[in-house]
Write a protein that holds these residues in place. Structure first.
Motif, PDB file in Angstrom:
ATOM      1  N   THR A  34       0.832  -1.221   0.000  1.00 11.13           N
ATOM      2  CA  THR A  34       0.000   0.000   0.000  1.00 11.13           C
ATOM      3  C   THR A  34       0.860   1.263   0.000  1.00 11.13           C
ATOM      4  O   THR A  34       0.414   2.324  -0.453  1.00 11.13           O
ATOM      5  CB  THR A  34      -0.952  -0.011   1.224  1.00 11.13           C
ATOM      6  OG1 THR A  34      -1.748  -1.194   1.146  1.00 11.13           O
ATOM      7  CG2 THR A  34      -1.849   1.203   1.250  1.00 11.13           C
ATOM      8  N   THR A  35       2.067   1.161   0.490  1.00 11.39           N
ATOM      9  CA  THR A  35       2.949   2.336   0.452  1.00 11.39           C
ATOM     10  C   THR A  35       3.895   2.265  -0.745  1.00 11.39           C
ATOM     11  O   THR A  35       4.217   3.286  -1.347  1.00 11.39           O
ATOM     12  CB  THR A  35       3.709   2.482   1.784  1.00 11.39           C
ATOM     13  OG1 THR A  35       4.301   1.228   2.136  1.00 11.39           O
ATOM     14  CG2 THR A  35       2.756   2.894   2.892  1.00 11.39           C
ATOM     15  N   VAL A  77       5.878  11.547   5.149  1.00 15.05           N
ATOM     16  CA  VAL A  77       5.021  10.443   5.586  1.00 15.05           C
ATOM     17  C   VAL A  77       4.270  10.907   6.825  1.00 15.05           C
ATOM     18  O   VAL A  77       4.888  11.204   7.853  1.00 15.05           O
ATOM     19  CB  VAL A  77       5.863   9.187   5.920  1.00 15.05           C
ATOM     20  CG1 VAL A  77       4.968   8.078   6.463  1.00 15.05           C
ATOM     21  CG2 VAL A  77       6.646   8.713   4.701  1.00 15.05           C
ATOM     22  N   LEU A  80       1.642   1.304   8.270  1.00 14.98           N
ATOM     23  CA  LEU A  80       1.894   1.744   6.884  1.00 14.98           C
ATOM     24  C   LEU A  80       3.012   2.781   6.846  1.00 14.98           C
ATOM     25  O   LEU A  80       3.901   2.733   5.994  1.00 14.98           O
ATOM     26  CB  LEU A  80       0.621   2.330   6.266  1.00 14.98           C
ATOM     27  CG  LEU A  80      -0.268   1.335   5.496  1.00 14.98           C
ATOM     28  CD1 LEU A  80      -0.722   0.182   6.354  1.00 14.98           C
ATOM     29  CD2 LEU A  80      -1.457   2.034   4.865  1.00 14.98           C
ATOM     30  N   ALA A 110       6.408   2.961   4.652  1.00 19.04           N
ATOM     31  CA  ALA A 110       6.634   4.040   3.678  1.00 19.04           C
ATOM     32  C   ALA A 110       8.035   4.609   3.866  1.00 19.04           C
ATOM     33  O   ALA A 110       8.748   4.881   2.893  1.00 19.04           O
ATOM     34  CB  ALA A 110       5.581   5.129   3.845  1.00 19.04           C
ATOM     35  N   ILE A 122       2.660  10.956   1.804  1.00 22.88           N
ATOM     36  CA  ILE A 122       1.751   9.818   1.988  1.00 22.88           C
ATOM     37  C   ILE A 122       1.132   9.948   3.368  1.00 22.88           C
ATOM     38  O   ILE A 122       1.832   9.970   4.379  1.00 22.88           O
ATOM     39  CB  ILE A 122       2.507   8.484   1.832  1.00 22.88           C
ATOM     40  CG1 ILE A 122       3.167   8.483   0.455  1.00 22.88           C
ATOM     41  CG2 ILE A 122       1.560   7.303   2.048  1.00 22.88           C
ATOM     42  CD1 ILE A 122       3.432   7.157  -0.139  1.00 22.88           C
ATOM     43  N   THR A 169      -1.152   8.480   6.179  1.00 25.01           N
ATOM     44  CA  THR A 169      -1.657   7.167   6.627  1.00 25.01           C
ATOM     45  C   THR A 169      -2.579   7.271   7.845  1.00 25.01           C
ATOM     46  O   THR A 169      -2.870   6.257   8.480  1.00 25.01           O
ATOM     47  CB  THR A 169      -0.479   6.226   6.993  1.00 25.01           C
ATOM     48  OG1 THR A 169       0.110   6.676   8.240  1.00 25.01           O
ATOM     49  CG2 THR A 169       0.586   6.189   5.914  1.00 25.01           C
TER      50      THR A 169
END
Ligand code: NAP
Ligand code: ZN
Length: 348
Positions: free
Chosen positions: A161-162, A179, A185, A189, A241, A243
């Motif tokens: 997913t990352t 991040v 997650l 990442a 990203i 999360t």
């Protein structure tokens, strides 16, 4: 095949042992004994019916590592004894454009590892919090030998997913990656982006995670409540990203993006609070989403991790510790992924 697992029966019930049947092997099925299963925040969301589509009983688990115990008559990629893995998907139509493009996660017939009706018999799928699993061959991954089996499982969701958005947004040496949220997650990442040569910054609520973030491979650390530090990081990132698993305000993150930067959401949090368009327009900044990754990309990610020596930080638990693990995950008290040692599933 009779088997056992752990299921929730309602949004507020604890997970408890359940006896059930796995289907008889179809020609293209692989049967496996589950060795390890990671604990994803999505398992918790589903057990609690946070998204409103949970069907009970629910057996979660989509970060699965196992050993092949039997194969259907048409299976030719795997044999009994092979070490294999299964992630968030167990079936799709295999004929649409998305399936052809290796993006089965976007197939309208994609079947999730748990909480989805099987395409052939309509039975709701049960996941990896169980002793055995039966999955069609196309959704079974091969575990590279170099990877420690006990630690591989979280790659099957937290990893892909990352990895997938990092690849989609072309992260390479020198890319500035942020991040948000250093959990299961988030910590993957950091490791993956750092393995791709990016410059990585963790943006966290938790100042006490700084040393961990740097040890995981981050180059810098930002406390999201520190207004001055957030200001200093303005226009820094090519990609962030995010999360965070709950509804939250995206406005503090948008100005951190460079021109053309993208904030990629992976937490399925539903409608978000009002988001200011000004930083989007002034910097051609974007908000995007991303869903796991395709099967070929998942295999590629496993090979990448084997080559780079990337593995998650795992806290091993027994199956009967799962309810406590859920409570700790809800309190962000996990560093950084729980993995269930399925040999502990000793219910008669
Ligand atoms: P996790 O291990 O619980 O980590 C989430 C992190 O977010 C926490 O460690 C914390 O980091 C931060 N956080 C938690 N509560 C917060 C709050 N109230 N406000 C702000 N930050 C908060 O969860 P995970 O397993 O990584 O999953 C994260 C999300 O991704 C979940 O919603 C999950 O369902 C979703 N997910 C999506 C996909 C997909 O394909 N899109 C796949 C898997 C999972 P800090 O302490 O550093 O702030
Ligand atoms: Zn997951």
């Amino acid at each position: 095949m009779k088997t056992i697992g752990y299921a929730s029966q309602s949004p507020d019930s604890a997970l408890a042992p359940i006896h059930f049947e796995r289907r008889a092997l179809r020609a293209n099925d692989v049967a496996m004994e589950v060795l390890y299963c990671g604990v994803c925040h999505s398992d918790l969301h589903t057990a609690r019916n946070d998204w409103g589509w949970t069907q009970y009983p629910n057996v979660p688990g989509h970060e699965i590592v196992g050993r092949v115990t039997a194969i259907g008559s048409d299976v030719n990629r795997y044999k009994v004894g092979d070490t294999v893995a299964v992630g968030c998907m167990v079936d799709s139509c295999q004929t649409c454009n998305h399936c052809h493009d290796g993006e089965e996660q976007f197939c309208s017939s994609m079947i999730q590892t748990y909480n989805s009706p099987d395409l052939h018999d309509g039975q709701i799928t049960f996941g990896g919090y169980s002793r055995h699993l039966v999955v069609r061959e196309e959704f079974v991954l091969r575990v590279p030998e170099a990877l420690d089996l006990a630690l591989v499982a979280p790659l099957l969701c937290a990893g892909i997913t990352t990895y997938s958005p990092l690849k989609t947004w072309n992260v390479k040496p020198g890319t500035q990656v942020g991040v948000v949220g250093l959990g299961g997650l988030g910590h993957m990442a950091v490791k993956l982006a750092s393995g791709m040569g990016a410059n990585v910054t963790v943006i966290s609520r938790s100042a006490d995670k700084q040393a961990d973030a740097l040890a995981l491979g981050a180059d810098s650390f930002l406390v999201s409540s520190d207004a001055d530090a957030m200001k200093t990081a303005a226009s820094k990132f090519d990609i962030i990203i995010d999360t965070v698993p709950v509804k939250h305000d995206l406005n503090p993150y948008m100005p951190l993006l460079n021109v053309d930067g993208t904030l990629v959401l992976v937490g399925q949090v539903g409608p978000v609070a009002e988001t200011n368009t000004t930083p989007m327009i002034l910097g051609r900044r974007r908000i995007a989403g991303s869903l796991i990754g395709g099967i070929a990309e998942t295999q590629e990610m496993l090979e990448f991790c084997a080559e780079k020596g990337i593995l998650p930080e795992c806290e091993m638990i027994r199956m009967d510790e799962i309810n406590h693990a859920f409570q700790r995950m809800e309190a962000s008290d996990v560093r950084y992924r729980f993995v269930i040692d399925m040999s502990s599933l000793d219910v008669a």
